[in-house]
Design a protein around this motif. Structure first.
Motif, mmCIF file in Angstrom:
data_model
loop_
_atom_site.group_PDB
_atom_site.id
_atom_site.type_symbol
_atom_site.label_atom_id
_atom_site.label_comp_id
_atom_site.label_asym_id
_atom_site.label_seq_id
_atom_site.Cartn_x
_atom_site.Cartn_y
_atom_site.Cartn_z
ATOM 1 N N HIS A 65 0.864 -1.103 0.096
ATOM 2 C CA HIS A 65 0.151 0.051 -0.214
ATOM 3 C C HIS A 65 0.890 1.170 0.009
ATOM 4 N N ARG A 68 -2.758 4.086 2.449
ATOM 5 C CA ARG A 68 -3.810 3.639 3.063
ATOM 6 C C ARG A 68 -4.215 2.028 3.206
ATOM 7 N N ASP A 69 -4.644 1.628 4.176
ATOM 8 C CA ASP A 69 -4.928 -0.036 4.159
ATOM 9 C C ASP A 69 -5.985 -0.290 3.262
ATOM 10 N N ARG A 70 -5.674 -0.803 2.312
ATOM 11 C CA ARG A 70 -6.757 -1.128 1.153
ATOM 12 C C ARG A 70 -6.243 -2.454 0.529
ATOM 13 N N ARG A 71 -7.031 -2.940 -0.480
ATOM 14 C CA ARG A 71 -6.912 -4.110 -1.074
ATOM 15 C C ARG A 71 -5.638 -3.911 -1.937
ATOM 16 N N ASP A 183 -4.355 4.434 -4.561
ATOM 17 C CA ASP A 183 -4.396 4.040 -3.089
ATOM 18 C C ASP A 183 -6.113 4.704 -2.989
ATOM 19 N N TRP A 185 -8.411 5.325 -4.676
ATOM 20 C CA TRP A 185 -9.444 4.703 -5.529
ATOM 21 C C TRP A 185 -9.789 3.439 -5.014
ATOM 22 N N ALA A 186 -8.758 2.659 -4.490
ATOM 23 C CA ALA A 186 -8.822 1.388 -4.139
ATOM 24 C C ALA A 186 -9.517 1.330 -2.821
ATOM 25 N N ALA A 187 -9.445 2.469 -1.971
ATOM 26 C CA ALA A 187 -9.749 2.758 -0.686
ATOM 27 C C ALA A 187 -11.337 3.461 -0.760
ATOM 28 N N GLY A 188 -11.691 3.548 -1.890
ATOM 29 C CA GLY A 188 -13.118 4.132 -1.961
ATOM 30 C C GLY A 188 -13.189 5.595 -1.736
ATOM 31 N N GLU A 189 -12.062 6.349 -1.868
ATOM 32 C CA GLU A 189 -12.064 7.812 -1.576
ATOM 33 C C GLU A 189 -12.186 8.438 -2.705
#
Length: 192
Positions: A65, A68-71, A183, A185-189
């Motif tokens: 990452h 952010r902690d994300r997929r 990051d 985008w993958a965290a939904g921000e």
């Protein structure tokens, strides 16, 4: 000695200031990478020497990452398997170390990103050529005029310098800027 250090710093600052012209291109590349990941694509990266380290750095930011902690996002660096690289270099030629791997792995919907300072290395040109032949989207991180690799790039981020240290310093900024976008985008921000 201090004059040399000051000259290095001022050259870095000039390159960074001139790079503001790349911001729209960085946004476009970020959108392209997001679209590729949304379709289930994989990012393949490669380069020689310090550029190989930049390619690996980008992959690490995506699988691990950035902030952010994300997929994890699917990315592979083609310089990290010493057995494969030395096998291809020995059995074929060093010029084929990336193209052979790209031919085996990259498909339509994937992105193949080459990191290079000059864009002139035969293995870089051959890797991008193989990516095009397989229908993958090509991305070039280079400097100056991009050399013979530029016509093979669907997207190019060219550092406004011909000095290897300045180019590699800017490549680090560019991969971090893209990592920030991916990051978020993958965290939904909301994207920066």
């Amino acid at each position: 000695m201090s004059d040399l250090l000051a000259a290095q710093l001022h050259a870095h600052i000039r390159t960074a200031e001139n790079a503001t012209a790349l911001l729209d291109d960085v946004r476009a590349v970020g959108a392209m990478l997001i679209a590729a990941f949304e379709r289930g694509g994989t990012l393949y990266t490669f380069g020689n020497g310090g550029s190989a380290a930049d390619a690996q750095h980008f992959t690490g930011e995506l699988i691990g990452h950035y902030r952010r902690d994300r997929r994890p996002l699917p990315a592979v660096t083609l310089t990290t398997d010493a057995t494969v690289v030395s096998c291809i270099a020995n059995d074929y030629a060093f010029e084929d170390v990336f193209s052979r791997q790209v031919e085996a792995l990259a498909r339509e919907g994937d992105v193949v990103a080459a990191f290079t300072t000059s864009g002139r290395s035969a293995n870089i040109v051959n890797g991008l050529t193989a990516a095009r032949a397989n229908g993958a989207t090509t991305l070039l991180f280079a400097g100056g005029d991009g050399g013979p690799s530029l016509p093979l790039a669907d997207h190019a981020l060219l550092a406004p310098s011909t000095e290897t240290p300045r180019i590699q310093e800017l490549h680090t900024f560019l991969l971090h800027a893209l990592s920030e976008m991916l990051d978020a985008w993958a965290a939904g921000e909301e994207l920066p």
